[in-house]
Design an enzyme around this catalytic site. Structure first.
Site, PDB file in Angstrom:
ATOM      1  N   LYS A  68       0.898  -0.820  -0.105  1.00  0.00           N
ATOM      2  CA  LYS A  68      -0.124   0.034  -0.446  1.00  0.00           C
ATOM      3  C   LYS A  68       0.948   0.687  -0.019  1.00  0.00           C
ATOM      4  CE  LYS A  68      -3.665   1.759   0.113  1.00  0.00           C
ATOM      5  NZ  LYS A  68      -3.432   2.627  -1.145  1.00  0.00           N
ATOM      6  N   LYS A  92       4.261   2.477   8.888  1.00  0.00           N
ATOM      7  CA  LYS A  92       2.817   2.975   8.926  1.00  0.00           C
ATOM      8  C   LYS A  92       1.999   1.811   8.802  1.00  0.00           C
ATOM      9  CE  LYS A  92       2.945   6.555   7.171  1.00  0.00           C
ATOM     10  NZ  LYS A  92       2.056   7.840   6.143  1.00  0.00           N
ATOM     11  N   LYS A 104       5.023   1.640  -2.498  1.00  0.00           N
ATOM     12  CA  LYS A 104       5.351   3.300  -3.107  1.00  0.00           C
ATOM     13  C   LYS A 104       5.838   3.217  -4.620  1.00  0.00           C
ATOM     14  CE  LYS A 104       4.719   6.992  -1.527  1.00  0.00           C
ATOM     15  NZ  LYS A 104       3.707   7.823  -0.402  1.00  0.00           N
ATOM     16  N   THR A 188      -6.191  12.362   7.269  1.00  0.00           N
ATOM     17  CA  THR A 188      -5.113  12.639   7.544  1.00  0.00           C
ATOM     18  C   THR A 188      -4.790  13.333   9.091  1.00  0.00           C
ATOM     19  OG1 THR A 188      -4.093  12.168   6.156  1.00  0.00           O
ATOM     20  CG2 THR A 188      -2.850  13.210   7.203  1.00  0.00           C
ATOM     21  N   ASN A 219      -4.242  20.106   2.949  1.00  0.00           N
ATOM     22  CA  ASN A 219      -5.146  19.459   3.165  1.00  0.00           C
ATOM     23  C   ASN A 219      -5.212  18.835   4.926  1.00  0.00           C
ATOM     24  OD1 ASN A 219      -5.811  16.454   3.676  1.00  0.00           O
ATOM     25  ND2 ASN A 219      -6.819  16.953   1.966  1.00  0.00           N
ATOM     26  N   SER A 345      -7.610   4.946   3.354  1.00  0.00           N
ATOM     27  CA  SER A 345      -7.100   4.123   1.898  1.00  0.00           C
ATOM     28  C   SER A 345      -7.831   2.711   2.530  1.00  0.00           C
ATOM     29  CB  SER A 345      -6.237   4.340   2.095  1.00  0.00           C
ATOM     30  OG  SER A 345      -5.861   5.747   1.929  1.00  0.00           O
TER      31      SER A 345
END
Ligand code: NAD
Length: 416
Positions: A68, A92, A104, A188, A219, A345
């Site tokens: 992810k 994470k 990534k 977030t 954001n 997500s």
């Protein structure tokens, strides 16, 4: 980011491993990304010429679930950066206990120099190049620097064409109309706010007595500011790339969000200060929410806040971490403080796979449960092993990764 960034990321792994119940074989396994792919993407430009772009995708570890992690479009993207960011995603996801590993990707490109049509061709070309190495049960990309919901929609569309079936779970951060999740927009900032709320409960704080400075009013920063001010915190300083504003009496956050959204600028309020000065204000809570490496050896001793909430990825360098820890400053590390984003997500992926769409309330409730549980677990571990919170967080993640790796056997098991 420099080329030794992957080596630096791995150094943090070694430090945390000393505090985790993890076999040296597992640590060694995590030193090596499971898969690293470099691809070339030919794109027909609007003027008729062909340009070839370089892209990457890394699946660092998928022992706990599919990879992810985002896809970055930036001129400075490098192999080492992609590997380091994939490693951070492994940590994470393990920190918050979601069943996903680390991934990534990126393309070396300045997307602002491309037309919309060129950007679409590049995005679809990237997905064609990596399609056999991603997938709902393999590795699930998402937006990152300079990529967005529309780009995710193009990539999902391209992947669905290649595999011959509608496949929304291949990618997250999609528009809600195409299977994106409600609640991803503020996830977030909200996750970081839930961490602060749990800390406040542990410390018996009255929010109205506490001041906050936030570097970066995008954001993550805006949503954090809004949630914190709604429960009474005084946000006294905020900034964007043009500079910072400071008002010890507290800023009107709703007004600032409205002005930033409509004009792209902060509203005039209080006094104007630099981004560097914002970091050193004597506030209770400092929230870096913009760039990496802003708290360094040269300014760490001047940080006035007693708590730092890292909404940005990598805002504090390793030497600065040590200085802050020695000064008694609590740093809630990025892989925990900003994990609300990847958690929602994961919710998007789970909804796509199951065919259900959750309400906003369900998303908030589930995010709340995870962030509160994991923040307190990391805090408890920090108290037990007597380290800074970042080390405790990595140790917490490594304990989970170790269990998943080692249930399949270690040298000791096979020798007996
Ligand atoms: P964003 O682009 O929405 O906002 C970034 C903000 O930082 C903008 O207000 C911009 O003006 C400001 N900024 C840029 N350069 C600056 C500078 N030199 N000094 C001060 N401010 C500056 O980005 P975002 O999504 O809010 O992400 C911010 C940080 O949070 C990044 O480090 C990102 O990797 C991290 N993060 C974001 C998410 C997410 O879901 N949005 C998830 C995890 C981590």
């Amino acid at each position: 980011m420099s080329d030794d960034i992957f080596a630096k990321a791995i150094a943090r792994l070694d430090n945390a491993a000393r505090h985790a119940d993890i076999h040296p074989e597992t640590v060694n396994r995590l030193r090596h990304p499971k898969q690293f792919l470099e691809v070339s993407i030919p794109v027909r430009m609007d003027d008729g010429t062909q340009r070839v772009f370089t892209g990457f995708r890394c699946r660092h570890d998928d022992t706990r679930g599919p990879g992810k992690g985002g896809i970055r479009f930036h001129p400075n993207v490098s192999a080492a950066e992609v590997k380091a960011l994939a490693f951070w995603m492994t940590c994470k996801c393990a920190t918050v206990g979601i069943p996903m590993g680390g991934g990534k990707g990126g393309i070396i490109v300045d997307p602002h120099k491309l037309s919309k049509k060129e950007l679409e061709r590049l995005s679809r070309g990237y997905m064609r190049a990596v399609a056999h190495n991603v997938g709902p049960d393999v590795d699930v990309p998402a937006p990152d620097v300079y990529t967005n919901a529309t780009i995710m929609a193009w990539m999902m569309d391209e992947y669905s064409t290649i595999v011959g079936k509608h496949s929304p779970a291949v990618i997250t951060g999609k528009p809600v109309e195409l299977g994106g999740s409600l609640g991803r927009g503020d996830a977030t900032g909200r996750g970081g706010f839930y961490c602060l709320r749990e800390l406040a409960t542990r410390r018996n704080w009255n929010p109205a007595d506490k001041t906050i400075a936030i570097q970066g009013f995008g954001n993550a920063g805006q949503h954090f500011a809004q949630l914190a001010s709604q429960v009474g915190y005084k946000v006294t300083a905020i900034s964007d790339s043009r500079g910072a504003i400071h008002d010890p009496a507290g800023l009107d956050i709703d007004q600032q969000i409205q002005t930033k959204t409509t004009t792209g600028r902060l509203a005039n309020a209080g006094s104007t200060i630099t981004n560097e000065a914002l970091l050193e204000l004597s506030v209770d809570i400092l929230v870096p929410a913009a760039l990496e490496n802003v708290i360094t050896e040269s300014n760490a001793a001047n940080i006035g806040a007693s708590v730092v909430v890292e909404l940005a990825n990598g805002p504090t360098t390793a030497p600065a971490d040590q200085i802050l820890h020695n000064a008694g400053t609590l740093v809630i590390p990025d892989i925990l403080a900003n994990a609300g984003g990847v958690t929602v997500s994961y919710f998007e992926w789970a909804q796509n796979k199951s065919g259900y769409a959750w309400t906003l309330e369900e998303v908030h409730e589930r995010l709340n449960t995870i962030m509160a549980r994991e923040f307190n677990a990391v805090h408890d571990l920090m108290d037990t092993i007597n380290t800074d919170m970042r080390t405790a967080c990595y140790a917490h993640a490594l304990n989970r990764l170790a269990k998943a790796h080692e249930v399949k056997g270690t040298a000791a098991m096979f020798a007996s």
